[in-house]
Structures are given as structure tokens and as C-alpha cells.
Scaffold this active site. Structure first.
Site, PDB file in Angstrom:
ATOM      1  CG  HIS A  47      -0.908  -0.758   2.304  1.00 32.29           C
ATOM      2  ND1 HIS A  47      -0.055  -0.380   3.273  1.00 32.29           N
ATOM      3  CD2 HIS A  47      -1.468  -1.902   2.748  1.00 32.29           C
ATOM      4  CE1 HIS A  47      -0.079  -1.251   4.266  1.00 32.29           C
ATOM      5  NE2 HIS A  47      -0.924  -2.190   3.963  1.00 32.29           N
TER       6      HIS A  47
ATOM      7  CG  HIS B 127      -2.425  -6.776  12.982  1.00 39.55           C
ATOM      8  ND1 HIS B 127      -3.464  -5.880  13.043  1.00 39.55           N
ATOM      9  CD2 HIS B 127      -1.542  -6.252  12.078  1.00 39.55           C
ATOM     10  CE1 HIS B 127      -3.215  -4.860  12.230  1.00 39.55           C
ATOM     11  NE2 HIS B 127      -2.071  -5.071  11.627  1.00 39.55           N
TER      12      HIS B 127
ATOM     13  CD  GLU C 245      -2.641  -4.135   7.486  1.00 37.49           C
ATOM     14  OE1 GLU C 245      -1.943  -3.811   8.466  1.00 37.49           O
ATOM     15  OE2 GLU C 245      -2.633  -3.519   6.408  1.00 37.49           O
TER      16      GLU C 245
ATOM     17  CG  ASP D 133      -0.265  -7.897   6.626  1.00 41.19           C
ATOM     18  OD1 ASP D 133      -1.290  -7.633   7.282  1.00 41.19           O
ATOM     19  OD2 ASP D 133       0.803  -7.278   6.777  1.00 41.19           O
TER      20      ASP D 133
ATOM     21  CG  HIS E  93      -0.230  -0.929  11.385  1.00 39.02           C
ATOM     22  ND1 HIS E  93      -0.524  -1.791  10.351  1.00 39.02           N
ATOM     23  CD2 HIS E  93      -0.304   0.313  10.873  1.00 39.02           C
ATOM     24  CE1 HIS E  93      -0.741  -1.125   9.259  1.00 39.02           C
ATOM     25  NE2 HIS E  93      -0.621   0.144   9.534  1.00 39.02           N
TER      26      HIS E  93
ATOM     27  CG  ASP F   4       2.055  -5.052  11.713  1.00 44.83           C
ATOM     28  OD1 ASP F   4       2.424  -5.997  10.996  1.00 44.83           O
ATOM     29  OD2 ASP F   4       0.994  -4.433  11.509  1.00 44.83           O
TER      30      ASP F   4
ATOM     31  CE1 TYR G 254       6.501  -3.813   8.566  1.00 41.11           C
ATOM     32  CE2 TYR G 254       6.487  -2.844  10.758  1.00 41.11           C
ATOM     33  CZ  TYR G 254       5.916  -3.661   9.798  1.00 41.11           C
ATOM     34  OH  TYR G 254       4.741  -4.298  10.095  1.00 41.11           O
TER      35      TYR G 254
ATOM     36  CG  HIS H  93       5.687  -8.012   8.153  1.00 42.90           C
ATOM     37  ND1 HIS H  93       5.064  -8.604   7.080  1.00 42.90           N
ATOM     38  CD2 HIS H  93       4.749  -7.219   8.726  1.00 42.90           C
ATOM     39  CE1 HIS H  93       3.806  -8.192   7.015  1.00 42.90           C
ATOM     40  NE2 HIS H  93       3.584  -7.358   8.011  1.00 42.90           N
TER      41      HIS H  93
HETATM   42 FE1  FEO Z   1      -0.584  -4.156  10.087  1.00 40.34          FE
HETATM   43 FE2  FEO Z   1       1.645  -6.521   8.811  1.00 40.34          FE
HETATM   44  O1  FEO Z   1      -0.025  -5.710   9.181  1.00 40.34           O
END
Ligand code: FEO
Length: 389
Positions: free
Chosen positions: A24, A78, A80, A82, A144, A163, A191, A222
Site C-alpha cells: 500500500h 492482528h 490486518e 497480511d 498498527h 507488526d 518499516y 514480518h
Molecule cells: Fe498491520 Fe503486517 O499488518
């Protein structure tokens, strides 16, 4: 596809996204990973999942260790996608599994997937026994999204931080002692600047809570897992969250016929001569997410655009929109640009600065092509500003 052992009975079972280059708006030039973790105990526990479309890679790695239908708990740190995108597939296989999440996670997952899954909702301080091991939870809203939380495996001193402490970095190496440290740190910085920067207070709170636990390994969602540089990455987060800047001024611009570039170079020379690190970023060849990494430690942000059709150039508008969203605090701003018959670029840039809470130090505009007199004037004015402090 193999699982990677982290400690006895604890495995990385995530997916490696080698070719993603746009997250994004964030240029992920080294790809990324979606880290899921499997804990084998009396209750088989999966921590987070992967991006939709990459579930089979995760399932193959889980199957290297255990039949995925035997999973009892799926911890969702989380919402989100991903990290939660693999839930529909895993919950369809592990039909008796319970999802463990926080109150906002419960709401978010129900809105995302509209499934009648079994949820157990936890809050800070709660823990669940999974056999010999136990998982404790620390809610970290806005690090996040409102639904983020940390999970902590006390007996093994592993913090699953989602995250926080992540990096967009695709690699078969899993640990920070298996990969060049400067690259991991640089990707962690990028990041932070592009994902975590808008939320200093929630991050401070999360760091404060993490202070009270003994951490041997930080396993983010990640990139690389921290086991050699746990203290170092935590210290870096303390530094970044403090908003402390260096003697640095970044100069960001686009230019049509190089007039705005001449002003940019005049500004740069003054900063350089007064002892500042003053990198120059032409938006035609630099990505805004790389520039944001530099903003993280910059005292000054200088932004320039010529007037184009009563406005600023789209590249500059894109950068400023991205900048405003990430909302770095306590920076000083300089707006500059050339113009022909209209004169709209400076007010447009200063409007972005005002909306971003930037303290505007000065503005410099030149009609058509700057000559030596114009650049000398700019240099003199800026030099005065910098030396009168
Ligand atoms: Fe806020 Fe890696 O997702």
C-alpha cells in the site's frame, strides 16, 4: 516446504513473498515475509497466519511438523489481512480450533470474515495454558491497528510482537545472526518510518509494558526474528519513538526545467556549509517511502515544486499526502519553488505543512529561472535563519 525450528517444539511456518514490491504505497524492494509460528504442546497452537493466496505455503510448512487439522488454538495478534488472511482456510481444516484474540480483534475478524468461528477474547494480563507452556497477552492498540496485541511465551521468553519490530525483508534466513545486520536494521528503520511512525504514544506504551518481561527472542510478523540484537532493536525503537532528530535537513523536490532544482541546490549548500547532513531527493527518481526513512531523523524537511497548472506537481502532492498521513512530529519546514505567471506552489506546500503540524521556517520562490542574485538572496536569508538560533 519445511518448517524452521526456533526452539524445541516451536517453529516458524510462514510464507515468503519474494516479489511483492508495493505494500500500500510502501516500496518493498526486498520483498517481505508473513510470519506464522507453530507451538507443539498439549494444545497445538498457531500464532497468526499469512496473506490470502499464500496459505498453501503455510499449510505445507505446518504439515512438515503436524497434521494441520490437529491445531487447537489460533492466536490472531492482528486483524490486518497480511496476518489474518489465512484464517478461513486454516479454520476450515482445523474445524475444532478456537481463535484467541483481543476485543478489537474479535470485532474486526467478525467484520472481515463473517464466520461463526469459536472465539476466546483476551485482554492485557490474561494468560492461557497450552500444556507445559503458557501464553500471556499484552494489548498494543494502534501498533498498527486498534486490534494489535503481543503474545508472550513466558517459559521460552519469546515475544510474538506482530507488526512491531518487523521488517519487509524476504529471506530464507530466519534469524538476525544469519543475515547482514546493517540490512536488517535499515529495513527495520524503513518499516518504522512507513508503518509505525504515526503512533508514538501507543508504541511508547507497548515498550513500557514489554519492559516488564524477560525477552530472549522477538518474533515479529514480518522479516527476520531477533535473537542476537533484541536489546539493540528495542533501543532503536526507544530512539525513534522519542522523535529525536539529528543535524539533518532533507530536500525533496520535483522540477520541470530545473529552476526548482537550482533553488534546491542553493538550500542544500547552506545547510551543508552550516554543518548539516543535507541529502537531496528528486521525486522523479526517489520513492516516497525511502524518503520517509530519512524524515525519521531529520530536523528540517524542505519541499519544493514549481507551479504547474495553478498547483504543485503530482509527485510532490503524492509525497506530501503520504507525509501528512505519517504525521512526523516536531519537524521544521521550508517550502520553495519556481513559477511563471501563476504563483500557487508555495501556498499549496505550506498548507500541507500546516496540516501536518510542521513549523514553517521560511519560503523561497523565484520567477522563472533563478540567477546568481536570486540564489545568493536565498542563501543569505537561510543562512541568517540557521545562524540566528
Ligand atoms: Fe498491520 Fe503486517 O499488518
Amino acid at each position: 516446504m519445511k518448517a524452521k525450528k526456533i526452539k524445541e517444539n516451536i517453529y516458524w511456518v510462514g510464507a515468503i513473498d519474494w516479489n511483492v514490491r508495493n505494500f500500500h504505497g510502501y516500496l518493498t524492494q526486498r520483498g517481505t515475509t508473513y510470519n506464522a509460528y507453530l507451538i507443539i504442546d498439549e494444545k497445538i497452537t498457531l500464532i497468526d497466519t499469512v496473506k490470502p493466496g499464500m496459505e498453501d505455503e503455510m499449510l505445507a510448512r505446518i504439515s512438515d511438523i503436524i497434521d494441520p487439522s490437529k491445531i487447537d488454538y489460533v492466536v490472531s495478534n492482528h486483524v490486518e489481512m497480511d496476518h489474518s488472511g489465512g484464517l478461513p482456510k486454516i479454520m476450515n481444516i482445523a474445524k475444532n480450533a478456537t481463535i484467541i484474540t483481543c476485543p478489537n480483534g474479535d470485532k474486526g475478524l467478525k467484520k472481515h470474515y463473517k464466520e461463526d468461528w469459536d472465539f476466546k477474547v483476551v485482554k492485557t494480563g490474561d494468560s492461557i495454558s497450552i500444556g507445559k507452556l503458557s501464553l500471556e497477552f499484552i494489548l498494543t492498540p494502534m501498533v498498527h491497528w486498534p486490534d494489535n496485541m503481543f503474545s508472550y511465551l513466558r517459559e521460552e521468553k519469546i515475544l510474538f510482537s506482530n507488526d512491531a519490530f518487523g521488517q519487509h525483508l524476504a529471506s530464507t534466513a530466519r534469524f538476525d545472526d544469519e543475515y547482514p545486520e546493517d540490512i536488517i536494521m535499515s529495513e527495520a528503520r524503513k518499516y518504522y518510518a512507513n508503518i509505525v511512525l504515526p503512533y508514538p504514544n501507543p508504541v511508547k506504551k507497548a515498550l513500557e509494558q514489554a519492559k516488564n518481561i524477560d525477552i530472549e527472542i522477538i518474533a515479529p510478523s514480518h522479516g527476520i526474528i531477533w535473537r542476537k540484537n533484541v536489546n539493540k532493536i528495542v533501543e532503536e525503537y526507544h530512539k525513534w519513538v522519542s522523535g529525536k532528530t539529528e543535524k539533518k535537513a532533507i530536500i525533496v523536490y520535483d522540477t520541470m526545467w530545473k529552476s526548482t532544482e537550482i533553488i534546491a541546490r542553493a538550500i542544500q549548500s547552506v545547510f551543508e556549509d552550516t554543518g548539516y547532513n543535507a541529502p537531496l531527493f528528486n521525486l522523479q527518481v526517489n520513492h516516497m517511502s525511502d524518503i520517509m526513512t530519512e524524515v525519521l531523523t531529520s530536523e528540517y524537511v524542505c519541499v519544493g515544486s514549481p507551479t504547474l497548472n495553478k498547483n504543485i506537481m503530482p509527485s510532490v502532492a503524492g509525497f506530501l499526502t503520504y507525509f501528512q498521513g505519517l504525521a512526523p512530529k516536531g519537524r521544521k519546514g521550508i517550502a520553495f519553488g519556481s513559477y511563471g505567471w501563476g504563483d500557487q506552489s508555495i501556498p499549496k506546500i505550506t498548507e500541507f505543512f500546516k496540516n501536518s503540524g510542521i513549523d514553517i521556517v521560511d519560503t523561497y520562490k523565484v520567477n522563472y529561472i533563478p540567477d546568481n542574485k536570486d540564489t545568493d538572496n536565498i542563501k543569505e536569508k537561510l543562512n541568517e535563519k540557521l545562524t540566528q538560533k
